[in-house]
Motif scaffolding. Sequence first.
Motif, PDB file in Angstrom:
ATOM      1  N   GLU A 224      30.073  61.622  21.364  1.00  0.00           N
ATOM      2  CA  GLU A 224      29.186  62.747  21.046  1.00  0.00           C
ATOM      3  C   GLU A 224      28.212  62.388  19.922  1.00  0.00           C
ATOM      4  O   GLU A 224      27.009  62.666  20.018  1.00  0.00           O
ATOM      5  CB  GLU A 224      30.031  63.959  20.631  1.00  0.00           C
ATOM      6  N   VAL A 225      28.728  61.782  18.879  1.00  0.00           N
ATOM      7  CA  VAL A 225      27.899  61.453  17.711  1.00  0.00           C
ATOM      8  C   VAL A 225      26.852  60.402  18.066  1.00  0.00           C
ATOM      9  O   VAL A 225      25.665  60.532  17.728  1.00  0.00           O
ATOM     10  CB  VAL A 225      28.785  60.970  16.548  1.00  0.00           C
ATOM     11  N   MET A 226      27.276  59.355  18.755  1.00  0.00           N
ATOM     12  CA  MET A 226      26.367  58.242  19.049  1.00  0.00           C
ATOM     13  C   MET A 226      25.337  58.609  20.115  1.00  0.00           C
ATOM     14  O   MET A 226      24.195  58.142  20.066  1.00  0.00           O
ATOM     15  CB  MET A 226      27.156  57.002  19.470  1.00  0.00           C
ATOM     16  N   LEU A 227      25.708  59.453  21.069  1.00  0.00           N
ATOM     17  CA  LEU A 227      24.748  59.878  22.088  1.00  0.00           C
ATOM     18  C   LEU A 227      23.570  60.596  21.438  1.00  0.00           C
ATOM     19  O   LEU A 227      22.407  60.381  21.826  1.00  0.00           O
ATOM     20  CB  LEU A 227      25.422  60.777  23.116  1.00  0.00           C
ATOM     21  N   GLU A 228      23.829  61.432  20.465  1.00  0.00           N
ATOM     22  CA  GLU A 228      22.745  62.146  19.787  1.00  0.00           C
ATOM     23  C   GLU A 228      21.810  61.181  19.069  1.00  0.00           C
ATOM     24  O   GLU A 228      20.594  61.397  19.021  1.00  0.00           O
ATOM     25  CB  GLU A 228      23.326  63.163  18.802  1.00  0.00           C
ATOM     26  N   ILE A 229      22.355  60.112  18.527  1.00  0.00           N
ATOM     27  CA  ILE A 229      21.519  59.105  17.858  1.00  0.00           C
ATOM     28  C   ILE A 229      20.666  58.358  18.877  1.00  0.00           C
ATOM     29  O   ILE A 229      19.466  58.140  18.672  1.00  0.00           O
ATOM     30  CB  ILE A 229      22.398  58.121  17.073  1.00  0.00           C
ATOM     31  N   VAL A 230      21.280  57.991  20.008  1.00  0.00           N
ATOM     32  CA  VAL A 230      20.556  57.237  21.038  1.00  0.00           C
ATOM     33  C   VAL A 230      19.436  58.083  21.633  1.00  0.00           C
ATOM     34  O   VAL A 230      18.353  57.574  21.948  1.00  0.00           O
ATOM     35  CB  VAL A 230      21.514  56.743  22.136  1.00  0.00           C
ATOM     36  N   LYS A 231      19.670  59.382  21.777  1.00  0.00           N
ATOM     37  CA  LYS A 231      18.640  60.265  22.335  1.00  0.00           C
ATOM     38  C   LYS A 231      17.347  60.204  21.521  1.00  0.00           C
ATOM     39  O   LYS A 231      16.245  60.347  22.069  1.00  0.00           O
ATOM     40  CB  LYS A 231      19.146  61.705  22.385  1.00  0.00           C
ATOM     41  N   LYS A 232      17.468  59.978  20.232  1.00  0.00           N
ATOM     42  CA  LYS A 232      16.303  59.953  19.357  1.00  0.00           C
ATOM     43  C   LYS A 232      15.430  58.715  19.563  1.00  0.00           C
ATOM     44  O   LYS A 232      14.296  58.674  19.090  1.00  0.00           O
ATOM     45  CB  LYS A 232      16.749  60.036  17.896  1.00  0.00           C
ATOM     46  N   THR A 233      15.947  57.704  20.268  1.00  0.00           N
ATOM     47  CA  THR A 233      15.141  56.502  20.531  1.00  0.00           C
ATOM     48  C   THR A 233      14.069  56.782  21.571  1.00  0.00           C
ATOM     49  O   THR A 233      13.063  56.072  21.638  1.00  0.00           O
ATOM     50  CB  THR A 233      16.022  55.347  21.046  1.00  0.00           C
ATOM     51  N   GLY A 234      14.297  57.789  22.412  1.00  0.00           N
ATOM     52  CA  GLY A 234      13.359  58.058  23.496  1.00  0.00           C
ATOM     53  C   GLY A 234      13.566  57.171  24.703  1.00  0.00           C
ATOM     54  O   GLY A 234      12.795  57.241  25.671  1.00  0.00           O
ATOM     55  N   ASN A 235      14.608  56.310  24.680  1.00  0.00           N
ATOM     56  CA  ASN A 235      14.896  55.472  25.841  1.00  0.00           C
ATOM     57  C   ASN A 235      15.186  56.353  27.060  1.00  0.00           C
ATOM     58  O   ASN A 235      15.873  57.380  26.937  1.00  0.00           O
ATOM     59  CB  ASN A 235      16.122  54.595  25.582  1.00  0.00           C
ATOM     60  N   PRO A 236      14.696  55.971  28.232  1.00  0.00           N
ATOM     61  CA  PRO A 236      14.993  56.747  29.439  1.00  0.00           C
ATOM     62  C   PRO A 236      16.500  56.800  29.712  1.00  0.00           C
ATOM     63  O   PRO A 236      17.203  55.791  29.561  1.00  0.00           O
ATOM     64  CB  PRO A 236      14.275  55.971  30.548  1.00  0.00           C
TER      65      PRO A 236
END
Length: 344
Positions: A282-294
Amino acid sequence: MKFTLKAALAGAVAMTMTAGASFAQEVTLRCQHFVSPKSAVPFYFMQPWADNVMADSDGRIKVELYPAMQLGGKPPALYDQIRDGVIDCGWALPAYTPGRFPETEVFELPFMTSLSAEASSKAFWEFYEKHATERLSDIHVVAVHVHGPGVVHKKGDPIMATSDFNGLKLRGPSRQANALLKTLGATPVGMPVPAFPEALSKGVVDGGVIPWEIVVPLKVHELADSHTEIGGDRAMYNTTFIWGMNKDKYNSLPDDLKAVIDANSGLEASGLAGKAMDTGDEVMLEIVKKTGNPMHTLDGAPLDELKAIGAAQTEAWIADITAKGLDGQAMVDDATALVAKHSQ
């Protein structure tokens, strides 16, 4: 007389201090793992576990955690390090020594585990108690667990169809995950997870499968261009883990300290280790979402294709393991029932 009394009092104080110091640190457990201390299981499970053991023992047990193989060796050696007393306790992956722990592979089969690592880890503990205690009898098992749903991280566009796996070189964690990737047309490249970032950055692989919780600690979100989740209510693959102690070390403890370890072992400890993975996801997914990667979720017909391939792989595993003298069908049936039980 005064000198003698003073000396006696000083000696008594010294003895008291020595006894107190001895009581405060009666046993030290040196525990090793292979990832960053900020990764999900070390941060959300191992450190709290260590804190609980130290508190429950009134400081008589001291737990030292050594991340990133600081005590030496490579991740595949961790089980043997625990067994041989090189370390007092540690975190081992059966999949890093393929074929050695066949019973644990049941929880690595395609679409066996649920999306909850906590629930599936509790199921795995019950399965271990029934099917794997003999295989793992040369160490003292404290907890077993799995991670959350695996995700495909790769250079270039996300996986949109099963045909998109064709021709890719993908890092895989286990014999079963690699077999699935191979059936999909990819070239699986087995390696411990700490080696994945360098392999991805150097083009040794085009991508790989890991859960969200380890993406940020390994900086995979900075190296990969896209991420593909698998839809449905089951994980495409999984990996099993063991948190265990050296057997002689455990047996050398006095009964009251064994009771402390026992109180921090078993079904609930396994669930907490799985929950650590869920929290990390949960924590890391929110961080990855901020990269804008598809990001894409593979669902519908592609998911149905994956499940059909996974079902065929499970049948092949049952036949293979049964030919080796184990009851593969019974193990698959028990694992399936236990996952369902803990997913309610």
